[in-house]
Design a protein around this motif. Structure first.
Motif, mmCIF file in Angstrom:
data_model
loop_
_atom_site.group_PDB
_atom_site.id
_atom_site.type_symbol
_atom_site.label_atom_id
_atom_site.label_comp_id
_atom_site.label_asym_id
_atom_site.label_seq_id
_atom_site.Cartn_x
_atom_site.Cartn_y
_atom_site.Cartn_z
ATOM 1 N N THR A 89 -59.161 -3.172 -17.926
ATOM 2 C CA THR A 89 -59.936 -4.334 -18.360
ATOM 3 C C THR A 89 -59.622 -5.501 -17.433
ATOM 4 N N VAL A 123 -64.186 -11.787 -20.368
ATOM 5 C CA VAL A 123 -63.996 -10.406 -19.942
ATOM 6 C C VAL A 123 -65.024 -10.094 -18.860
ATOM 7 N N ASP A 160 -65.840 1.089 -19.421
ATOM 8 C CA ASP A 160 -67.196 0.652 -19.106
ATOM 9 C C ASP A 160 -67.669 1.410 -17.865
ATOM 10 N N GLU A 163 -64.528 -4.026 -19.246
ATOM 11 C CA GLU A 163 -63.513 -3.417 -20.103
ATOM 12 C C GLU A 163 -63.260 -1.982 -19.682
ATOM 13 N N ALA A 164 -62.072 -1.491 -20.037
ATOM 14 C CA ALA A 164 -61.723 -0.100 -19.766
ATOM 15 C C ALA A 164 -62.794 0.803 -20.349
ATOM 16 N N TRP A 221 -54.257 -2.255 -17.988
ATOM 17 C CA TRP A 221 -54.579 -0.867 -18.259
ATOM 18 C C TRP A 221 -53.489 -0.228 -19.086
ATOM 19 N N ARG A 251 -64.614 2.430 -15.706
ATOM 20 C CA ARG A 251 -63.522 1.498 -15.402
ATOM 21 C C ARG A 251 -62.222 1.998 -16.014
#
Length: 128
Positions: free
Chosen positions: A80, A24, A30, A27-28, A47, A77
């Motif tokens: 991901t 990774v 972040d 991540e969404a 997403w 973010r």
């Protein structure tokens, strides 16, 4: 010349990262403070939109992603980013981005063109 070429020209060795398939990158939700260019490999950017629909995009070598982090203070973010294959990525923070835009104003145009092309491809893929 494209946005990735400019990133490479300005990069230090410490800004190039090897990433293994399955790792990774972010991540969404972040916090984001840098964008990435794909030198080698493929990154899967996924997403979920406000309606709960899931989507993804494959970012291949020669393209950049995560640019929103450079233009918005306090950026979170939206998706991901996962290495789809072994990758070599170049990372650019806001300070280096602002320097690049100052030294080479075409960099901003190249970056916008890259984002625009990706959005157009997504729109085409999403149509039945």
């Amino acid at each position: 010349m494209n946005a990735l070429d400019t990133m490479v020209a300005l990069a230090r060795k410490s800004e190039v990262h090897g990433v293994n398939a399955g790792d990774v990158i972010f991540e969404a939700d972040d916090p984001g403070s840098s964008m990435f260019g794909v030198l080698e490999g493929t990154v899967r950017l996924s997403w979920t939109n406000e309606s709960g629909q899931e989507g993804y995009e494959l970012i291949e070598a020669g393209n950049v992603f995560g640019a929103g982090a450079l233009v918005m203070e306090g950026h979170r973010r939206l998706g991901t980013a996962l290495a789809q294959s072994d990758c070599r990525l170049i990372e650019m923070n806001r300070e280096k981005f602002l320097f690049a835009v100052q030294e080479s104003p075409m960099f901003a145009i190249e970056l916008l063109a890259s984002v625009d092309a990706r959005l157009r491809d997504l729109k085409i893929k999403a149509q039945p």
